[in-house]
Scaffold this active site. Structure first.
Site, PDB file in Angstrom:
ATOM      1  N   HIS A 156       5.186  94.231 -26.230  1.00 51.42           N
ATOM      2  CA  HIS A 156       5.653  95.216 -25.256  1.00 51.42           C
ATOM      3  C   HIS A 156       6.778  94.576 -24.472  1.00 51.42           C
ATOM      4  CE1 HIS A 156       5.181  98.863 -22.746  1.00 51.42           C
ATOM      5  NE2 HIS A 156       5.753  98.085 -21.841  1.00 51.42           N
ATOM      6  N   CYS A 157       7.944  95.194 -24.510  1.00 51.17           N
ATOM      7  CA  CYS A 157       9.139  94.612 -23.904  1.00 51.17           C
ATOM      8  C   CYS A 157       9.445  95.284 -22.569  1.00 51.17           C
ATOM      9  CB  CYS A 157      10.333  94.759 -24.852  1.00 51.17           C
ATOM     10  SG  CYS A 157      11.858  94.011 -24.220  1.00 51.17           S
TER      11      CYS A 157
END
Length: 310
Positions: A156-157
Site C-alpha cells: 500500500h503506497c
C-alpha cells in the site's frame, strides 16, 4: 482499553490524500523554477541559448506528461479486488482453454453460492482470508488500509493513496522510472544556479525565483536518490517474479525454488505485456488483456519443473 488499529488505518488513508497534494505541490514548484524562473526567459535571448532552452523544455515537458500520466493511472486505477464469491474452476469445469489461459486450475469464476472451505484447494495455492471470510486467489493479500483483499498485492503506497496490485503495478513501475528521469533532468538543469548561489556569484533571479529554484533542486535531488533505490529494488523483483510482500516472506522458505519464476523475459511480460511497443506507456493491448490471465491478477503459470520440496 484496547488499541483500535482501524483508526490508524483511517489516518493512513487521510495521509495518502495529503501526500498527493504534496506531490502536486512539488511538481508545481519544480515547474515554476525550471520553466518560469530559468529556462523560459532563455527562449527570447536568441542564438545558442534559445536552442538549448527549446531542446530542454521539450524534453522536460515530455517527461512531465509521462510522470503525471503514470501517476494518475496508479492513483485512479483499482489495483484489483477479489470478487465476492470468487472460486477457482475445478478440473471438470475447465474444458478446452487457450494455451495461455489453461494454467493449472482454470479461470477465475464468480458464483452465487460459495460453499468452499479453507482446505478445499490447499494444493492450488488458494488462500482463505479470515478477515474477509472468503477464498482468495494465489498471490492475493489482505490490505488493512483498504480493508479488502488485493490481487497480487505488492504494497500500500501512501504517495498514491492506493494499493499497488495486479492492475496498476505496471503504471507504478513506469511512474518510478519517469519520475527518476525527470528529477535527474531537473537537477542537471538547475545545478548551475545552485552552484552560483554558494559561490557568491551574482544570480540574475529575484529572491522569490531564487528560493523556488533552491527548493526545487534540493527536493528533486533527494527524491531522485530515494526513487532510484525503489526502482532498482522493483526491477529486481520483477525479474524474479516476486512482489514486495513475497520477497519479505522468502526467508521463511529458504531453499525452496520460487514457483512463479519463469525466467526474466516471461516474468517481465507478466507485468508489462507481450507487446514491447507498449512497455513504456501505462496501457495494455486488447490481445494481451484477453490472453494473459496474469494481467488480471487471478492466475499465474508456474515453473514446469517446480517441486515444493526443493
Amino acid at each position: 482499553m484496547a488499541w483500535n488499529v482501524f483508526k490508524f488505518c483511517t489516518a493512513l488513508r487521510a495521509f495518502g490524500s495529503i501526500m498527493i497534494v504534496f506531490f502536486l505541490g512539488l511538481v508545481g514548484v519544480t515547474y515554476y523554477a525550471v520553466v518560469v524562473a530559468y529556462y523560459g526567459p532563455h527562449l527570447f535571448r536568441g542564438g545558442f541559448d534559445t536552442l538549448i532552452a527549446v531542446a530542454f523544455l521539450f524534453l522536460f515537458h515530455l517527461l512531465l506528461v509521462m510522470v503525471l500520466w503514470t501517476y494518475a493511472t496508479v492513483v485512479l486505477t483499482d489495483p484489483g479486488g477479489v470478487p465476492l464469491n470468487w472460486r477457482p474452476l475445478r478440473e471438470e469445469e475447465k474444458g478446452d482453454a487457450d494455451p495461455l489461459v489453461g494454467l493449472g486450475y482454470g479461470i477465475a469464476k464468480i458464483g452465487t453460492n460459495q460453499s468452499a472451505v479453507p482446505g478445499d484447494f490447499k494444493n492450488l495455492d488458494i488462500g482463505f482470508c479470515l478477515k474477509c471470510n472468503r477464498l482468495k486467489p494465489p498471490r492475493a493479500h489482505h490490505c488493512s488500509i483498504c480493508n479488502r483483499c488485493i490481487l497480487k498485492m505488492d504494497h500500500h503506497c501512501g504517495w498514491v493513496a492506493n494499493c499497488v496490485g495486479a492492475l496498476n503495478y505496471k503504471s507504478f513501475l513506469l511512474f518510478l522510472f519517469y519520475t527518476f528521469l525527470a528529477e535527474i533532468l531537473v537537477c542537471l538543469a538547475l545545478l548551475r544556479v545552485f552552484m552560483e548561489i554558494f559561490n557568491d556569484d551574482e544570480v540574475d533571479l529575484t529572491p522569490g525565483k531564487l528560493a523556488a529554484t533552491f527548493i526545487a533542486f534540493v527536493l528533486n535531488l533527494a527524491f531522485a536518490v530515494s526513487v532510484l533505490g525503489f526502482l532498482i529494488m522493483h526491477i529486481t523483483l520483477v525479474g524474479a517474479n516476486r512482489t514486495t510482500i513475497e520477497f519479505q516472506a522468502k526467508d521463511k522458505k529458504t531453499g525452496l525454488t520460487w514457483r512463479y519464476d519463469l525466467g526474466w523475459k516471461k516474468n517481465y511480460e507478466q507485468v508489462f505485456g507481450t507487446e514491447k511497443k507498449l512497455w513504456l506507456i501505462p496501457v495494455y493491448s486488447k490481445d494481451d488483456k484477453r490472453r494473459m490471465p496474469a494481467l488480471q491478477g487471478f492466475e499465474y503459470p508456474t515453473r514446469p519443473n517446480w517441486d515444493p520440496q526443493h
